[in-house]
Design a protein around this motif. Structure first.
Motif, mmCIF file in Angstrom:
data_model
loop_
_atom_site.group_PDB
_atom_site.id
_atom_site.type_symbol
_atom_site.label_atom_id
_atom_site.label_comp_id
_atom_site.label_asym_id
_atom_site.label_seq_id
_atom_site.Cartn_x
_atom_site.Cartn_y
_atom_site.Cartn_z
ATOM 1 N N GLU A 163 0.822 -1.213 0.000
ATOM 2 C CA GLU A 163 0.000 0.000 0.000
ATOM 3 C C GLU A 163 0.855 1.262 0.000
ATOM 4 O O GLU A 163 0.502 2.259 -0.636
ATOM 5 C CB GLU A 163 -0.968 0.001 1.178
ATOM 6 C CG GLU A 163 -2.017 -1.090 1.117
ATOM 7 C CD GLU A 163 -2.951 -1.005 -0.080
ATOM 8 O OE1 GLU A 163 -3.121 0.097 -0.652
ATOM 9 O OE2 GLU A 163 -3.526 -2.044 -0.455
ATOM 10 N N GLN A 164 1.998 1.254 0.696
ATOM 11 C CA GLN A 164 2.892 2.412 0.661
ATOM 12 C C GLN A 164 3.483 2.595 -0.736
ATOM 13 O O GLN A 164 3.605 3.723 -1.225
ATOM 14 C CB GLN A 164 4.003 2.270 1.697
ATOM 15 C CG GLN A 164 3.513 2.488 3.103
ATOM 16 C CD GLN A 164 4.613 2.291 4.136
ATOM 17 O OE1 GLN A 164 5.562 1.549 3.931
ATOM 18 N NE2 GLN A 164 4.463 2.966 5.261
ATOM 19 N N ALA A 168 0.747 4.047 -2.889
ATOM 20 C CA ALA A 168 0.536 5.470 -2.611
ATOM 21 C C ALA A 168 1.612 6.318 -3.288
ATOM 22 O O ALA A 168 1.313 7.362 -3.878
ATOM 23 C CB ALA A 168 0.515 5.713 -1.105
ATOM 24 N N LYS A 202 -3.991 5.185 -9.545
ATOM 25 C CA LYS A 202 -4.039 4.373 -8.321
ATOM 26 C C LYS A 202 -4.129 2.902 -8.705
ATOM 27 O O LYS A 202 -5.149 2.453 -9.225
ATOM 28 C CB LYS A 202 -5.233 4.763 -7.467
ATOM 29 C CG LYS A 202 -5.277 4.019 -6.148
ATOM 30 C CD LYS A 202 -6.366 4.549 -5.270
ATOM 31 C CE LYS A 202 -6.477 3.923 -3.918
ATOM 32 N NZ LYS A 202 -5.788 2.754 -3.603
#
Length: 77
Positions: free
Chosen positions: A47-48, A51, A60
């Motif tokens: 997820e990092q 991002a 995304k």
């Protein structure tokens, strides 16, 4: 293990380990044996990265498939 008394861990506790591996870590085993829910750091890693990718590209990415592939490729000790 961290110096956390067993009495503070229970069914309403979430324990998060930044490490990730094929099998649960010693910390997650300890927490889950005391009734806690827990997860490892693989999701945070992905997820990092997603991002950061979004910041740079404006796109995304979908992360669930990436997490599944990485988890399937983790090796047992």
């Amino acid at each position: 293990l961290p110096p956390i008394p067993d009495a503070v861990i229970g069914a309403n506790t979430w324990c998060y380990d930044m490490m990730y591996a094929k099998e649960p870590t010693v910390f997650l085993n300890w927490a889950q044996n005391l009734g806690a829910k827990g997860c490892d750091g693989l999701g945070m890693l992905v997820e990092q990265a997603a991002a950061s990718f979004t910041i740079w590209t404006g796109y995304k990415p979908q992360t669930s498939a990436v997490i599944d592939v990485l988890r399937s490729q983790l090796k047992t000790k």
